[in-house]
Write a protein that holds these residues in place. Structure first.
Motif, PDB file in Angstrom:
ATOM      1  N   UNK A  16       0.837  -1.202   0.000  1.00 55.22           N
ATOM      2  CA  UNK A  16       0.000   0.000   0.000  1.00 55.22           C
ATOM      3  C   UNK A  16       0.872   1.252   0.000  1.00 55.22           C
ATOM      4  N   UNK A  17       1.876   1.263   0.895  1.00 52.29           N
ATOM      5  CA  UNK A  17       2.778   2.411   0.970  1.00 52.29           C
ATOM      6  C   UNK A  17       3.519   2.616  -0.347  1.00 52.29           C
ATOM      7  N   UNK A  18       3.952   1.514  -0.963  1.00 53.19           N
ATOM      8  CA  UNK A  18       4.677   1.606  -2.226  1.00 53.19           C
ATOM      9  C   UNK A  18       3.773   2.127  -3.341  1.00 53.19           C
ATOM     10  N   UNK A  19       2.544   1.626  -3.387  1.00 52.25           N
ATOM     11  CA  UNK A  19       1.602   2.048  -4.429  1.00 52.25           C
ATOM     12  C   UNK A  19       1.258   3.529  -4.283  1.00 52.25           C
ATOM     13  N   UNK A  20       0.952   3.957  -3.073  1.00 56.44           N
ATOM     14  CA  UNK A  20       0.610   5.362  -2.827  1.00 56.44           C
ATOM     15  C   UNK A  20       1.799   6.261  -3.177  1.00 56.44           C
ATOM     16  N   UNK A  21       3.004   5.833  -2.781  1.00 56.91           N
ATOM     17  CA  UNK A  21       4.205   6.601  -3.114  1.00 56.91           C
ATOM     18  C   UNK A  21       4.390   6.691  -4.618  1.00 56.91           C
ATOM     19  N   UNK A  22       4.123   5.606  -5.326  1.00 57.45           N
ATOM     20  CA  UNK A  22       4.227   5.607  -6.776  1.00 57.45           C
ATOM     21  C   UNK A  22       3.243   6.565  -7.420  1.00 57.45           C
ATOM     22  N   UNK A  23       2.004   6.558  -6.923  1.00 58.29           N
ATOM     23  CA  UNK A  23       0.978   7.456  -7.459  1.00 58.29           C
ATOM     24  C   UNK A  23       1.384   8.918  -7.264  1.00 58.29           C
ATOM     25  N   UNK A  24       1.819   9.247  -6.071  1.00 55.99           N
ATOM     26  CA  UNK A  24       2.221  10.624  -5.775  1.00 55.99           C
ATOM     27  C   UNK A  24       3.437  11.011  -6.616  1.00 55.99           C
ATOM     28  N   UNK A  25       4.392  10.099  -6.745  1.00 61.60           N
ATOM     29  CA  UNK A  25       5.602  10.381  -7.522  1.00 61.60           C
ATOM     30  C   UNK A  25       5.274  10.598  -8.992  1.00 61.60           C
ATOM     31  N   UNK A  26       4.403   9.747  -9.538  1.00 60.83           N
ATOM     32  CA  UNK A  26       4.019   9.894 -10.939  1.00 60.83           C
ATOM     33  C   UNK A  26       3.291  11.198 -11.193  1.00 60.83           C
ATOM     34  N   UNK A  27       2.397  11.573 -10.287  1.00 63.72           N
ATOM     35  CA  UNK A  27       1.656  12.826 -10.434  1.00 63.72           C
ATOM     36  C   UNK A  27       2.594  14.023 -10.345  1.00 63.72           C
ATOM     37  N   UNK A  28       3.480  13.988  -9.348  1.00 62.68           N
ATOM     38  CA  UNK A  28       4.400  15.111  -9.164  1.00 62.68           C
ATOM     39  C   UNK A  28       5.363  15.229 -10.348  1.00 62.68           C
ATOM     40  N   UNK A  29       5.773  14.084 -10.905  1.00 65.24           N
ATOM     41  CA  UNK A  29       6.674  14.104 -12.061  1.00 65.24           C
ATOM     42  C   UNK A  29       6.027  14.818 -13.245  1.00 65.24           C
ATOM     43  N   UNK A  30       4.731  14.557 -13.455  1.00 63.81           N
ATOM     44  CA  UNK A  30       4.013  15.243 -14.522  1.00 63.81           C
ATOM     45  C   UNK A  30       3.937  16.738 -14.243  1.00 63.81           C
ATOM     46  N   UNK A  31       3.619  17.093 -12.994  1.00 60.30           N
ATOM     47  CA  UNK A  31       3.565  18.514 -12.638  1.00 60.30           C
ATOM     48  C   UNK A  31       4.919  19.176 -12.905  1.00 60.30           C
ATOM     49  N   UNK A  32       5.985  18.479 -12.560  1.00 61.92           N
ATOM     50  CA  UNK A  32       7.335  19.019 -12.749  1.00 61.92           C
ATOM     51  C   UNK A  32       7.636  19.223 -14.237  1.00 61.92           C
ATOM     52  N   UNK A  33       7.215  18.263 -15.063  1.00 58.84           N
ATOM     53  CA  UNK A  33       7.430  18.403 -16.507  1.00 58.84           C
ATOM     54  C   UNK A  33       6.725  19.645 -17.041  1.00 58.84           C
ATOM     55  N   UNK A  34       5.510  19.871 -16.582  1.00 59.92           N
ATOM     56  CA  UNK A  34       4.774  21.053 -17.026  1.00 59.92           C
ATOM     57  C   UNK A  34       5.442  22.330 -16.520  1.00 59.92           C
ATOM     58  N   UNK A  35       6.012  22.274 -15.338  1.00 62.77           N
ATOM     59  CA  UNK A  35       6.656  23.455 -14.754  1.00 62.77           C
ATOM     60  C   UNK A  35       7.925  23.835 -15.519  1.00 62.77           C
ATOM     61  N   UNK A  36       8.761  22.842 -15.810  1.00 63.07           N
ATOM     62  CA  UNK A  36      10.079  23.137 -16.396  1.00 63.07           C
ATOM     63  C   UNK A  36      10.073  23.118 -17.921  1.00 63.07           C
ATOM     64  N   UNK A  37       9.061  22.510 -18.542  1.00 62.62           N
ATOM     65  CA  UNK A  37       9.098  22.360 -20.002  1.00 62.62           C
ATOM     66  C   UNK A  37       7.779  22.733 -20.647  1.00 62.62           C
ATOM     67  N   UNK A  38       7.087  23.689 -20.082  1.00 65.83           N
ATOM     68  CA  UNK A  38       5.759  24.043 -20.574  1.00 65.83           C
ATOM     69  C   UNK A  38       5.782  24.459 -22.043  1.00 65.83           C
ATOM     70  N   UNK A  39       6.754  25.259 -22.428  1.00 65.11           N
ATOM     71  CA  UNK A  39       6.821  25.771 -23.792  1.00 65.11           C
ATOM     72  C   UNK A  39       7.181  24.691 -24.800  1.00 65.11           C
ATOM     73  N   UNK A  40       7.852  23.648 -24.346  1.00 63.73           N
ATOM     74  CA  UNK A  40       8.335  22.623 -25.267  1.00 63.73           C
ATOM     75  C   UNK A  40       7.609  21.292 -25.132  1.00 63.73           C
ATOM     76  N   UNK A  41       6.629  21.215 -24.240  1.00 65.85           N
ATOM     77  CA  UNK A  41       6.049  19.914 -23.902  1.00 65.85           C
ATOM     78  C   UNK A  41       5.333  19.257 -25.084  1.00 65.85           C
ATOM     79  N   UNK A  42       4.683  20.069 -25.941  1.00 60.03           N
ATOM     80  CA  UNK A  42       4.013  19.479 -27.094  1.00 60.03           C
ATOM     81  C   UNK A  42       5.019  18.939 -28.095  1.00 60.03           C
ATOM     82  N   UNK A  43       6.104  19.665 -28.329  1.00 61.70           N
ATOM     83  CA  UNK A  43       7.093  19.245 -29.303  1.00 61.70           C
ATOM     84  C   UNK A  43       7.868  18.024 -28.819  1.00 61.70           C
ATOM     85  N   UNK A  44       8.238  17.998 -27.557  1.00 60.52           N
ATOM     86  CA  UNK A  44       9.058  16.926 -27.023  1.00 60.52           C
ATOM     87  C   UNK A  44       8.254  15.661 -26.765  1.00 60.52           C
ATOM     88  N   UNK A  45       6.952  15.783 -26.630  1.00 60.62           N
ATOM     89  CA  UNK A  45       6.124  14.606 -26.349  1.00 60.62           C
ATOM     90  C   UNK A  45       5.063  14.431 -27.435  1.00 60.62           C
TER      91      UNK A  45
END
Length: 208
Positions: A150-179
């Motif tokens: 349970x702890x591992x799954x919840x940590x994974x969910x939070x990590x995956x969500x935060x990683x997406x938020x981070x991508x939008x924060x640091x690469x907002x202008x390039x996110x469509x082109x790079x992905x």
């Protein structure tokens, strides 16, 4: 694998669920553009703290349900229809995601951490989503309702969500082109994932 598999599952599921432009990641990106990376990260941490609470609540509720076999069977049957329905939607009905709009306005400079908590609290969909998901994964043998998974799954969910938020924060202008490939095929990817979960759950119900 008791820790690694639940973490990977949680990370991948939340990554796909949060990838498309939404209120949280778009707001984080706009804060980054207007106020800088620091404020946007504070916002993302606030949102992630609520996602942690929502996911934990969902999994604990799913664990409670799992102790009642008759309820589990009903939930699994409902989940099959939901996931198959989602697959049909993403494969044949859902339109291609629209291009990211940059005209979203973020006013004020109040504490961004609490602002992130507020925005994430508005969205209650993660709770039923992770209830169905965790029960389906458990029925498929990929997850158990013990403390460590349970702890591992919840940590994974939070990590995956935060990683997406981070991508939008640091690469907002390039996110469509790079992905480009992932962005234009995200509906098929999500549809494949939901179809896979539905098929595994159905198999377990019939032969398990």
């Amino acid at each position: 694998m008791t820790v690694l598999l639940p973490f990977i599952l949680g990370f991948c599921i939340s990554f796909l669920a949060a990838f498309l432009p939404g209120l949280i990641n778009m707001t984080a990106a706009k804060i980054s553009l207007q106020e800088g990376k620091s404020g946007a990260l504070s916002f993302a941490f606030g949102a992630a703290s609520i996602i942690l609470f929502q996911t934990l609540l969902a999994v604990l509720f799913a664990r409670f349900i799992s102790s009642h076999l008759e309820i589990v069977a009903i939930i699994q049957e409902i989940a099959i229809f939901i996931f198959f329905g989602l697959s049909v939607y993403f494969f044949w009905i859902a339109k291609r995601p629209k291009k990211i709009k940059t005209d979203i306005k973020v006013k004020g400079k109040s504490n961004r951490f609490f602002f992130g908590m507020l925005i994430a609290s508005i969205n209650l969909l993660p709770i039923p989503f992770y209830v169905f998901t965790s029960i389906s994964l458990a029925a498929s043998g990929y997850f158990s309702f013990d403390k460590i998974p349970i702890a591992a799954f919840v940590t994974g969910v939070v990590s995956g969500s935060f990683f997406i938020f981070y991508l939008y924060i640091v690469a907002f202008k390039r996110i469509e082109k790079k992905t480009e490939f992932l962005f234009h095929n995200i509906n098929n990817i999500i549809g494949s994932v939901t179809a896979f979960i539905a098929i595994i759950t159905l198999y377990k119900l019939i032969y398990g």
